[in-house]
Design a protein around this motif. Structure first.
Motif, PDB file in Angstrom:
ATOM      1  N   THR A   1       0.829  -1.206   0.000  1.00 17.02           N
ATOM      2  CA  THR A   1       0.000   0.000   0.000  1.00 17.02           C
ATOM      3  C   THR A   1       0.863   1.256   0.000  1.00 17.02           C
ATOM      4  OG1 THR A   1      -1.755  -1.152   1.198  1.00 17.02           O
ATOM      5  CG2 THR A   1      -1.806   1.255   1.231  1.00 17.02           C
ATOM      6  N   LYS A   2       1.930   1.223   0.780  1.00 20.48           N
ATOM      7  CA  LYS A   2       2.814   2.391   0.852  1.00 20.48           C
ATOM      8  C   LYS A   2       3.513   2.625  -0.485  1.00 20.48           C
ATOM      9  CE  LYS A   2       6.587   4.401   3.546  1.00 20.48           C
ATOM     10  NZ  LYS A   2       7.521   4.198   4.688  1.00 20.48           N
ATOM     11  N   ALA A   3       3.935   1.536  -1.130  1.00 16.44           N
ATOM     12  CA  ALA A   3       4.604   1.667  -2.429  1.00 16.44           C
ATOM     13  C   ALA A   3       3.663   2.236  -3.477  1.00 16.44           C
ATOM     14  CB  ALA A   3       5.139   0.310  -2.876  1.00 16.44           C
ATOM     15  N   ILE A   4       2.421   1.770  -3.475  1.00 15.06           N
ATOM     16  CA  ILE A   4       1.434   2.270  -4.427  1.00 15.06           C
ATOM     17  C   ILE A   4       1.152   3.749  -4.184  1.00 15.06           C
ATOM     18  CG2 ILE A   4      -0.989   2.108  -5.132  1.00 15.06           C
ATOM     19  CD1 ILE A   4      -0.809  -0.899  -4.619  1.00 15.06           C
ATOM     20  N   GLN A   5       1.040   4.139  -2.910  1.00 15.28           N
ATOM     21  CA  GLN A   5       0.764   5.536  -2.584  1.00 15.28           C
ATOM     22  C   GLN A   5       1.940   6.423  -2.989  1.00 15.28           C
ATOM     23  OE1 GLN A   5      -0.676   6.265   1.368  1.00 15.28           O
ATOM     24  NE2 GLN A   5      -0.015   8.401   1.372  1.00 15.28           N
ATOM     25  N   THR A   6       3.169   5.934  -2.755  1.00 16.06           N
ATOM     26  CA  THR A   6       4.348   6.704  -3.131  1.00 16.06           C
ATOM     27  C   THR A   6       4.399   6.927  -4.641  1.00 16.06           C
ATOM     28  OG1 THR A   6       5.596   5.843  -1.237  1.00 16.06           O
ATOM     29  CG2 THR A   6       6.871   6.771  -3.073  1.00 16.06           C
ATOM     30  N   ALA A   7       4.108   5.861  -5.403  1.00 16.28           N
ATOM     31  CA  ALA A   7       4.106   5.980  -6.864  1.00 16.28           C
ATOM     32  C   ALA A   7       3.018   6.936  -7.334  1.00 16.28           C
ATOM     33  CB  ALA A   7       3.917   4.600  -7.502  1.00 16.28           C
ATOM     34  N   ALA A   8       1.846   6.851  -6.705  1.00 17.82           N
ATOM     35  CA  ALA A   8       0.745   7.742  -7.085  1.00 17.82           C
ATOM     36  C   ALA A   8       1.082   9.196  -6.771  1.00 17.82           C
ATOM     37  CB  ALA A   8      -0.535   7.328  -6.369  1.00 17.82           C
ATOM     38  N   ASP A   9       1.699   9.424  -5.621  1.00 19.13           N
ATOM     39  CA  ASP A   9       2.086  10.789  -5.245  1.00 19.13           C
ATOM     40  C   ASP A   9       3.106  11.356  -6.225  1.00 19.13           C
ATOM     41  OD1 ASP A   9       0.408  10.604  -3.101  1.00 19.13           O
ATOM     42  OD2 ASP A   9       1.986  10.246  -1.610  1.00 19.13           O
ATOM     43  N   ALA A  10       4.079  10.517  -6.621  1.00 21.08           N
ATOM     44  CA  ALA A  10       5.096  10.972  -7.567  1.00 21.08           C
ATOM     45  C   ALA A  10       4.470  11.295  -8.919  1.00 21.08           C
ATOM     46  CB  ALA A  10       6.185   9.907  -7.728  1.00 21.08           C
ATOM     47  N   ALA A  11       3.525  10.467  -9.358  1.00 24.10           N
ATOM     48  CA  ALA A  11       2.862  10.707 -10.638  1.00 24.10           C
ATOM     49  C   ALA A  11       2.056  11.999 -10.602  1.00 24.10           C
ATOM     50  CB  ALA A  11       1.961   9.525 -10.987  1.00 24.10           C
ATOM     51  N   HIS A  12       1.331  12.220  -9.509  1.00 28.33           N
ATOM     52  CA  HIS A  12       0.549  13.459  -9.368  1.00 28.33           C
ATOM     53  C   HIS A  12       1.469  14.677  -9.377  1.00 28.33           C
ATOM     54  CE1 HIS A  12      -3.585  12.173  -8.881  1.00 28.33           C
ATOM     55  NE2 HIS A  12      -3.205  11.220  -8.059  1.00 28.33           N
ATOM     56  N   ALA A  13       2.618  14.575  -8.709  1.00 27.71           N
ATOM     57  CA  ALA A  13       3.542  15.704  -8.646  1.00 27.71           C
ATOM     58  C   ALA A  13       4.101  16.035 -10.033  1.00 27.71           C
ATOM     59  CB  ALA A  13       4.676  15.394  -7.675  1.00 27.71           C
ATOM     60  N   LEU A  14       4.465  15.010 -10.792  1.00 29.54           N
ATOM     61  CA  LEU A  14       4.999  15.249 -12.132  1.00 29.54           C
ATOM     62  C   LEU A  14       3.939  15.810 -13.069  1.00 29.54           C
ATOM     63  CD1 LEU A  14       7.327  12.169 -12.765  1.00 29.54           C
ATOM     64  CD2 LEU A  14       7.982  14.541 -12.354  1.00 29.54           C
TER      65      LEU A  14
END
Length: 226
Positions: A54-67
């Motif tokens: 769950t943490k890995a998925i959230q981290t990836a989603a946050d990075a995608a939103h930021a970019l």
């Protein structure tokens, strides 16, 4: 007359087969009476740490939103502060370790009016964001047509998560050198190759104080913000 009785035995056999397949894929054990010998062949998923996943998925989603947010900031700043009046043909490209992307868009600016395809804008921003990923490269080229004026081309390199202007010489070389062979090509007639303007970053300082360092906009959904 054909026998119309339902094949209950066949259905029971199929039902057992489906249950066995489902249990095998789920990594569950089958009844001890099962003589199919499939225990040695069964795929059993490795136990997963749900919290870590769950943490890995959230981290990836946050990075995608930021970019995507950074790409949208660059795009809006380009349209509002740089392009100027005219019809603009925009082409964005990105090369990552896995594949290449390219999207194009046409928009028209006249005085304070903007004629734009929003879906094309989103797709263009997605390519710009892809070029902002670590290890990726990309660029944006804009060909501008004006009424009674010259046709001209400008370009920006996507570097350090922003649009960096190309010089007139760089954009001219990009159009007059074969990318595959390196052989020179004739420039297009009546087309100007211009120095691109700097794309300003949106100010994040509410007081407008000097020396403020702009921070990336938080584009994450509310439920994912700390």
């Amino acid at each position: 007359m054909p026998d119309t009785k339902p094949d209950t035995q066949g259905r029971e056999t199929m039902s057992k087969y489906e249950d066995h397949t489902r249990q095998s894929l789920d990594g569950q054990s089958v009844s001890p009476g099962d003589e199919s010998g499939s225990d040695a062949m069964r795929w059993a998923p490795a136990p997963a740490d749900e919290d870590a996943t769950t943490k890995a998925i959230q981290t990836a989603a946050d990075a995608a939103h930021a970019l995507l947010g950074r790409a949208a900031d660059a795009y809006v700043s380009l349209v509002n502060d740089v392009l100027g009046d005219g019809t603009h043909h925009m082409v964005a490209s990105a090369s990552t370790r896995h594949r290449r992307f390219a999207e194009c868009q046409e928009l028209t600016l006249t005085d304070d009016c903007l004629f734009i395809d929003e879906t094309a804008s989103v797709r263009l921003c997605a390519v710009i964001a892809a070029a902002m990923v670590g290890g990726a490269t990309g660029g944006l080229v804009v060909r501008t047509f004006t009424i009674g004026g010259p046709e001209f081309v400008r370009g920006w390199r996507i570097q350090d998560r922003w649009l960096r202007p190309l010089t007139a010489r760089e954009i001219r070389e990009a159009y007059t050198v074969n990318a595959e062979t390196g052989a020179p090509m004739e420039p297009e007639p009546e087309v100007e190759y211009r120095q691109a303007e700097r794309v300003p970053r949106p100010s994040q300082d509410p007081t407008g104080g000097a020396g403020a360092i702009p921070a990336p906009r938080d584009n994450r959904p509310p439920n994912r913000r700390d």
